[in-house]
Each structure stands twice: as structure tokens, then as C-alpha cells.
Design a protein around this motif. Structure first.
Motif, PDB file in Angstrom:
ATOM      1  N   ASN A  34       0.820  -1.223   0.000  1.00 39.20           N
ATOM      2  CA  ASN A  34       0.000   0.000   0.000  1.00 39.20           C
ATOM      3  C   ASN A  34       0.852   1.271   0.000  1.00 39.20           C
ATOM      4  O   ASN A  34       0.529   2.256   0.665  1.00 39.20           O
ATOM      5  CB  ASN A  34      -0.998   0.010   1.167  1.00 39.20           C
ATOM      6  CG  ASN A  34      -2.063  -1.022   0.987  1.00 39.20           C
ATOM      7  OD1 ASN A  34      -2.567  -1.226  -0.116  1.00 39.20           O
ATOM      8  ND2 ASN A  34      -2.394  -1.717   2.065  1.00 39.20           N
ATOM      9  N   ALA A  42       3.016   6.502   1.365  1.00 37.39           N
ATOM     10  CA  ALA A  42       1.901   5.664   1.806  1.00 37.39           C
ATOM     11  C   ALA A  42       0.850   6.515   2.518  1.00 37.39           C
ATOM     12  O   ALA A  42       1.189   7.371   3.339  1.00 37.39           O
ATOM     13  CB  ALA A  42       2.398   4.579   2.762  1.00 37.39           C
ATOM     14  N   THR A  43      -0.409   6.256   2.201  1.00 38.51           N
ATOM     15  CA  THR A  43      -1.501   7.009   2.833  1.00 38.51           C
ATOM     16  C   THR A  43      -1.637   6.700   4.320  1.00 38.51           C
ATOM     17  O   THR A  43      -2.273   7.458   5.038  1.00 38.51           O
ATOM     18  CB  THR A  43      -2.849   6.737   2.137  1.00 38.51           C
ATOM     19  OG1 THR A  43      -3.107   5.337   2.163  1.00 38.51           O
ATOM     20  CG2 THR A  43      -2.850   7.258   0.716  1.00 38.51           C
ATOM     21  N   ASP A  44      -1.041   5.615   4.791  1.00 36.46           N
ATOM     22  CA  ASP A  44      -1.131   5.274   6.207  1.00 36.46           C
ATOM     23  C   ASP A  44      -0.677   6.435   7.092  1.00 36.46           C
ATOM     24  O   ASP A  44      -1.199   6.623   8.188  1.00 36.46           O
ATOM     25  CB  ASP A  44      -0.312   4.014   6.513  1.00 36.46           C
ATOM     26  CG  ASP A  44      -0.524   3.519   7.924  1.00 36.46           C
ATOM     27  OD1 ASP A  44      -1.513   2.790   8.147  1.00 36.46           O
ATOM     28  OD2 ASP A  44       0.276   3.881   8.816  1.00 36.46           O
ATOM     29  N   TYR A  45       0.274   7.224   6.626  1.00 38.67           N
ATOM     30  CA  TYR A  45       0.747   8.371   7.413  1.00 38.67           C
ATOM     31  C   TYR A  45      -0.376   9.361   7.676  1.00 38.67           C
ATOM     32  O   TYR A  45      -0.409  10.003   8.725  1.00 38.67           O
ATOM     33  CB  TYR A  45       1.917   9.054   6.710  1.00 38.67           C
ATOM     34  CG  TYR A  45       2.486  10.241   7.457  1.00 38.67           C
ATOM     35  CD1 TYR A  45       2.875  10.140   8.786  1.00 38.67           C
ATOM     36  CD2 TYR A  45       2.653  11.463   6.829  1.00 38.67           C
ATOM     37  CE1 TYR A  45       3.410  11.229   9.470  1.00 38.67           C
ATOM     38  CE2 TYR A  45       3.197  12.549   7.485  1.00 38.67           C
ATOM     39  CZ  TYR A  45       3.567  12.434   8.816  1.00 38.67           C
ATOM     40  OH  TYR A  45       4.104  13.509   9.483  1.00 38.67           O
ATOM     41  N   ASN A  47      -3.293   8.752   8.500  1.00 35.97           N
ATOM     42  CA  ASN A  47      -4.069   8.326   9.667  1.00 35.97           C
ATOM     43  C   ASN A  47      -3.664   9.111  10.909  1.00 35.97           C
ATOM     44  O   ASN A  47      -4.491   9.368  11.785  1.00 35.97           O
ATOM     45  CB  ASN A  47      -3.893   6.826   9.933  1.00 35.97           C
ATOM     46  CG  ASN A  47      -4.523   5.986   8.853  1.00 35.97           C
ATOM     47  OD1 ASN A  47      -5.387   6.435   8.108  1.00 35.97           O
ATOM     48  ND2 ASN A  47      -4.076   4.742   8.750  1.00 35.97           N
ATOM     49  N   PHE A  81       5.905   5.658  11.055  1.00 38.92           N
ATOM     50  CA  PHE A  81       6.043   4.264  10.639  1.00 38.92           C
ATOM     51  C   PHE A  81       6.890   3.457  11.619  1.00 38.92           C
ATOM     52  O   PHE A  81       6.600   2.290  11.871  1.00 38.92           O
ATOM     53  CB  PHE A  81       6.573   4.160   9.209  1.00 38.92           C
ATOM     54  CG  PHE A  81       5.495   4.436   8.210  1.00 38.92           C
ATOM     55  CD1 PHE A  81       4.515   3.493   7.945  1.00 38.92           C
ATOM     56  CD2 PHE A  81       5.423   5.655   7.555  1.00 38.92           C
ATOM     57  CE1 PHE A  81       3.493   3.752   7.041  1.00 38.92           C
ATOM     58  CE2 PHE A  81       4.409   5.925   6.648  1.00 38.92           C
ATOM     59  CZ  PHE A  81       3.442   4.971   6.391  1.00 38.92           C
ATOM     60  N   SER A  84       4.630   2.375  14.306  1.00 34.89           N
ATOM     61  CA  SER A  84       3.378   1.732  13.896  1.00 34.89           C
ATOM     62  C   SER A  84       3.510   0.214  13.804  1.00 34.89           C
ATOM     63  O   SER A  84       4.607  -0.337  13.878  1.00 34.89           O
ATOM     64  CB  SER A  84       2.918   2.278  12.546  1.00 34.89           C
ATOM     65  OG  SER A  84       3.676   1.702  11.501  1.00 34.89           O
ATOM     66  N   PHE A  86       2.467  -1.149  11.027  1.00 34.07           N
ATOM     67  CA  PHE A  86       2.419  -1.284   9.572  1.00 34.07           C
ATOM     68  C   PHE A  86       3.397  -2.379   9.170  1.00 34.07           C
ATOM     69  O   PHE A  86       4.586  -2.316   9.507  1.00 34.07           O
ATOM     70  CB  PHE A  86       2.789   0.058   8.931  1.00 34.07           C
ATOM     71  CG  PHE A  86       2.546   0.160   7.463  1.00 34.07           C
ATOM     72  CD1 PHE A  86       1.265   0.310   6.971  1.00 34.07           C
ATOM     73  CD2 PHE A  86       3.599   0.141   6.560  1.00 34.07           C
ATOM     74  CE1 PHE A  86       1.028   0.443   5.604  1.00 34.07           C
ATOM     75  CE2 PHE A  86       3.385   0.272   5.202  1.00 34.07           C
ATOM     76  CZ  PHE A  86       2.095   0.412   4.722  1.00 34.07           C
ATOM     77  N   ARG A  89       6.755  -1.376   7.401  1.00 36.00           N
ATOM     78  CA  ARG A  89       7.174  -0.058   7.880  1.00 36.00           C
ATOM     79  C   ARG A  89       8.581   0.319   7.418  1.00 36.00           C
ATOM     80  O   ARG A  89       8.827   1.462   7.076  1.00 36.00           O
ATOM     81  CB  ARG A  89       7.015   0.057   9.381  1.00 36.00           C
ATOM     82  CG  ARG A  89       7.883  -0.841  10.188  1.00 36.00           C
ATOM     83  CD  ARG A  89       7.597  -0.679  11.654  1.00 36.00           C
ATOM     84  NE  ARG A  89       8.413  -1.599  12.410  1.00 36.00           N
ATOM     85  CZ  ARG A  89       8.168  -1.915  13.634  1.00 36.00           C
ATOM     86  NH1 ARG A  89       7.126  -1.390  14.256  1.00 36.00           N
ATOM     87  NH2 ARG A  89       8.942  -2.739  14.273  1.00 36.00           N
TER      88      ARG A  89
END
Length: 167
Positions: A34, A42-45, A47, A81, A84, A86, A89
Motif C-alpha cells: 500500500n 503511503a496514505t497510512d501516514y 491516519n 512508521f 506503527s 504497519f 514499515r
């Protein structure tokens, strides 16, 4: 004198890789984690920022949630990351560090602005009793920036970012 081993060609077997194979494998690895292979982000950041926005949105109806917002701490991309769960990461951090300079600069400017706004709002909330109004204003400032950062992550053009910022 250095000798290089030369593979012997065998029928039905390729001895050299095509130039795009490594790039294609890297892109597939990033996609499966992802991480946008074009931008290295990554779009997770996001969040991290969406959590702060969600807490701000709760304050008008649940004033006690301001304390939760005040616990929010800014994190850089790598810090987010590293802390996280993830699964990729290390790959996310490496891809960010290898991202094209212009994309990364634009992304860092937007996320830096979000961090500055959220930090300033937190400081103001400790000094001011009108937390609900401040939370509503901050949500209006940060949400478009989160969307703009998402556009950068997903390879959107500057025109896309301008559109997001103006609507």
C-alpha cells in the motif's frame, strides 16, 4: 586482474534480465504494501492527522474529548512508521527517503503545515475556554490539507491539489 563469471546460455533459459524487471518488481512490492510506487509515499501516514481531525470533530459534542486531542503528538513520516504496526514499515520509510525530491518537498510542506496548525490549536486550547469553536475552525483548516496530501501520495497533479484546496 579481475575475472567475471559469464553465465553459459542454455536452450530455453534466459541469462540476463530485461532492464525493467527490477523496477517492475520494486513497484509490485510497493503496491502490495500500500505504498504508491510512483511517489514512494503511503496514505497510512495520513491516519496520524485523521486521528487528530476526528478528535477535533468530537469536541463540540463531547468537550471532554479535548483532553484526548491535547495528548496528540506530532510525528514525522519516519517516526510514524517506526512506531506503527504497519507490516512494511521499513519499506515505507525507505521508499519515502528515496522519493523524488519535488514530490517529497511538496508533501513535507503540506504535512508540516498540518502539524503547525494542530500544534498551535493544542497550545491555544490550553489557554482558551472556547475549545469547541477552535476545534471546528481547525477541522476546516486541516481537512483540505489532508486531502491535498492524499492527492500528492496518489500522484495527483498540482491542479488536483489546487482544486482540493479551493473547494
Amino acid at each position: 586482474m579481475t575475472l567475471k563469471a559469464t553465465p553459459t546460455a542454455r536452450p530455453g533459459r534466459t541469462t540476463s534480465r530485461s532492464p525493467g524487471t527490477d523496477e517492475e518488481a520494486r513497484a509490485a512490492e510497493l503496491r502490495s504494501a500500500n505504498i504508491n510506487p510512483h511517489t514512494g509515499l503511503a496514505t497510512d501516514y495520513l491516519n496520524h492527522f485523521n486521528e487528530a481531525v476526528m478528535l477535533l470533530e468530537m469536541i463540540p459534542d463531547m468537550p471532554e474529548s479535548a483532553e484526548d486531542f491535547l495528548q496528540w503528538q506530532p510525528l514525522s513520516y519516519a517516526e510514524h512508521f517506526a512506531a506503527s504496526n504497519f507490516k512494511a514499515r521499513d519499506l515505507a520509510i525507505a521508499a519515502y527517503e528515496a522519493a523524488e525530491g519535488g514530490i517529497r518537498t511538496e508533501f513535507d510542506q503540506i504535512t508540516g503545515t498540518m502539524t503547525s496548525i494542530l500544534t498551535a490549536v493544542g497550545a491555544a486550547m490550553t489557554q482558551n475556554s472556547s475549545r469547541a469553536r477552535l476545534a471546528q475552525q481547525a477541522t476546516g483548516w486541516v481537512k483540505p490539507l489532508v486531502a491535498a496530501a492524499g492527492g500528492i501520495i496518489n500522484g495527483g497533479s498540482e491542479a488536483d491539489v489546487d482544486y482540493i484546496m479551493n473547494h
